[in-house]
Design an enzyme around this catalytic site. Structure first.
Site, PDB file in Angstrom:
ATOM      1  N   ASP A  36       0.820  -1.201   0.000  1.00  0.00           N
ATOM      2  CA  ASP A  36       0.000   0.000   0.000  1.00  0.00           C
ATOM      3  C   ASP A  36       0.848   1.242   0.000  1.00  0.00           C
ATOM      4  O   ASP A  36       2.060   1.188   0.032  1.00  0.00           O
ATOM      5  CB  ASP A  36      -0.839   0.016   1.286  1.00  0.00           C
ATOM      6  CG  ASP A  36      -2.083  -0.835   1.149  1.00  0.00           C
ATOM      7  OD1 ASP A  36      -2.433  -1.163   0.019  1.00  0.00           O
ATOM      8  OD2 ASP A  36      -2.685  -1.143   2.190  1.00  0.00           O
ATOM      9  N   LYS A  58      -4.149   3.052  -3.063  1.00  0.00           N
ATOM     10  CA  LYS A  58      -5.260   3.759  -3.686  1.00  0.00           C
ATOM     11  C   LYS A  58      -4.789   5.135  -4.063  1.00  0.00           C
ATOM     12  O   LYS A  58      -4.165   5.828  -3.268  1.00  0.00           O
ATOM     13  CB  LYS A  58      -6.395   3.912  -2.672  1.00  0.00           C
ATOM     14  CG  LYS A  58      -7.338   2.751  -2.704  1.00  0.00           C
ATOM     15  CD  LYS A  58      -8.462   2.988  -1.731  1.00  0.00           C
ATOM     16  CE  LYS A  58      -8.533   1.865  -0.735  1.00  0.00           C
ATOM     17  NZ  LYS A  58      -9.106   2.214   0.534  1.00  0.00           N
ATOM     18  N   MET A 171      -8.695   8.426   9.733  1.00  0.00           N
ATOM     19  CA  MET A 171      -9.236   9.039   8.503  1.00  0.00           C
ATOM     20  C   MET A 171     -10.094  10.248   8.867  1.00  0.00           C
ATOM     21  O   MET A 171     -11.220  10.406   8.383  1.00  0.00           O
ATOM     22  CB  MET A 171     -10.055   8.022   7.716  1.00  0.00           C
ATOM     23  CG  MET A 171      -9.243   6.793   7.347  1.00  0.00           C
ATOM     24  SD  MET A 171     -10.231   5.479   6.629  1.00  0.00           S
ATOM     25  CE  MET A 171     -10.950   4.748   8.088  1.00  0.00           C
TER      26      MET A 171
END
Ligand code: SAH
Length: 518
Positions: A36, A58, A171
């Site tokens: 990642d 991502k 987040m």
């Protein structure tokens, strides 16, 4: 073939010293490492040299489709009999979608195992000196996603959350204001201490403390960016007491390199071996074969595209597969990650020009080119040859190595910097990223007929705290090197730093990878 095992491995907050022993073990033995965004390069460097590393982070704004691609990739590699290490930031099951990956593998009948990691939910507060369940202040801690605050809230019970001693939001950066409002609306006092910890255990770790009432403004003012973790509760108040002295765990530079990983020494070595040991690589680069292999392409379609005989091309592709640059799939041949990144024309990190220059100066692939066009039987005219434009290769190498060189320097208190040689733009960028306040002058005298005069003209003002010379040895005649060094010393300030970035070998020989990086 019986599928190999997939390990879903927690990598912790990104710092190599915070990996588990099992994670290090798996990294050093896995055939494929799928990783990642928030993984530091030192962690990837633990992989065995022949491991294939595939970045599957991502990118901003692309959320869902990528997850399917990851699932598909994990299954495909395992079915090829390769042990897969799926490396995930923190702990794989804490907001990491590790649960979905495990579910998918189970459904596909692929053996897997999950290895826990140090979650940032606990490590980020800890790094800031916040003990999330300090005995005097908290008996419970909740780990909450910050994403829900944006939605119509029905998945979270904010009233219940507001009563929990310590709240850790992951987040959370984009929604800090909304989170604080929701908690205060449910009766949590605006005076409750709050802190946000950005990039814990990375170079840019930054902590902002405030109260629930003021945290959103403070976060905005400080320009906090993800990834960051928000902590709310009395435990934040105790932070001042707990902030330790200098710690052993080193902060690593993060810069942008985590999004654009550079090749490990072993990967460079593979490229270098390919370049010196094989005219094939030069030829493949010359006919833009790797550009054609960004998507899987069957041999029959590929041969006319690159203008080669199918039989000869197949032999070449098999050699490239053996070199670990290309893979053969049921849909045809296609680039492995290493080829996409370093051997195609469009990639920002392309070493194509550098390798072409190296190969061109040491070998000729004309014979191979003839064979490639003609095939084992027929005969067709040769290809137009031609080395890449002078300097393009050196510029490409310097561009790519500059960040690694800058990472090894401490220029903080150096004052103005003079860069002389190849890769000036890359040096300016890499220096500006770490020390935005430093002035950098750059010139490439190797374009000029008289490098020495060019350097002297540039350095007329003198007083540079650091002079960086790149590509000096490869670009100068013997006697010129001494004179350029003397000229560099003359424009330095007293006790100025002189940095030599060079391969120490003639341009016709590709130096070994560790020397390239050294
Ligand atoms: N599985 C991960 C969390 C993934 S969600 C874990 O257990 O750590 C991603 C969030 O983790 C980020 O938005 C941020 O809130 C947090 N995070 C990840 N790395 C961090 C770090 N180095 N410092 C602070 N927060 C971090």
């Amino acid at each position: 073939m019986k599928p190999a095992k997939v390990y879903l491995v927690g990598a912790g907050p990104g710092h190599p010293e915070l990996l588990t022993v099992k994670a290090v073990d798996l990294l050093s033995s896995g055939d494929v490492i799928v990783y990642d965004r928030l993984i530091q390069e030192e962690v990837l460097a633990l992989a065995k040299p022949s491991a294939e590393r595939i970045f599957m982070g991502k990118s901003v704004g692309r959320h869902d489709s990528r997850q399917d691609e990851i699932h598909e990739l994990l299954a495909r590699k395992a079915r090829e009999g390769k042990t897969v290490v799926r490396l995930k930031g923190g702990d794989p099951f804490v907001f990491g979608r590790g649960g979905e990956e495990a579910e998918f593998l189970a459904a596909e009948g692929i053996p897997f195992e999950v290895i826990p990691g140090v979650s940032s939910a606990l490590a980020a507060p800890l790094s800031a000196g916040i003990a999330v369940t300090h005995r005097d202040a908290a008996s419970a801690v909740a780990i909450v996603t910050g994403h829900e605050a944006r939605k119509d809230q029905n998945r979270l019970d904010w009233q219940a959350l507001s009563r929990i001693d310590t709240l850790v939001f992951l987040m959370a950066v984009a929604n800090v204001r909304r989170i604080a409002e929701l908690l205060m609306a449910e009766g949590r006092s605006p005076e409750t201490p709050a802190a946000i910890v950005q990039m814990a255990f990375w170079h840019d770790e930054h902590v902002v403390t405030a109260t629930l009432g003021t945290i959103a403004d403070e976060v905005e003012r400080a320009g906090v960016k993800p990834p960051a973790t928000l902590v709310v509760g009395e435990v934040v108040r105790l932070r001042e007491k707990l902030k330790g002295s200098e710690r052993d765990l080193r902060r690593r530079p993060d810069s942008r390199s985590r999004f654009e990983p550079s090749p490990g020494a072993d990967q460079l070595l593979r490229l270098a071996t390919g370049a010196t040991g094989s005219q094939l690589l030069g030829f493949a680069l010359d006919v833009a074969l790797f550009d054609a292999l960004e998507q899987a392409c069957p041999l029959a379609a590929l041969a006319p595209r690159v203008g080669l005989d199918a039989g000869a091309l197949e032999e070449m592709l098999e050699a490239l597969v053996a070199l670990g640059l290309v893979e053969s799939t049921p849909d045809g041949f296609r680039n492995l990650e290493i080829a996409s990144r370093y051997l195609t024309s469009a990639s920002e990190q392309s070493l194509k020009a550098a390798l072409l220059e190296q190969v061109a100066s040491s070998t000729s692939w004309q014979a191979l080119a003839d064979y490639g066009r003609r095939g084992p039987a027929g005969r067709v005219a040769g290809i137009p040859g031609g080395a890449p434009a002078d300097g393009a290769g050196r510029e490409a190498l310097a561009r790519f190595i500059a960040p690694a060189v800058v990472e090894r320097l401490d220029l903080a208190a150096r004052g103005p910097i003079l860069h002389v040689g190849w890769g000036g733009g890359a040096y300016v960028d890499a220096i500006a990223r770490r020390w935005p306040e430093l002035a950098v002058t750059t010139c490439n005298p190797f374009h000029a007929p008289d490098p020495l005069a060019a350097l002297q003209a540039h350095g007329r003002t003198g007083g540079f705290g650091c002079v960086v010379l790149s590509g000096l040895l490869a670009s100068c005649a013997r006697g010129e090197v001494d004179r350029l060094l003397a000229a560099a010393a003359a424009v330095s300030s007293d006790r100025g730093l002189l940095v030599l970035h060079d391969a120490f070998l003639p341009g016709s020989v590709l130096p070994p990878a560790d020397l390239l990086l050294g």
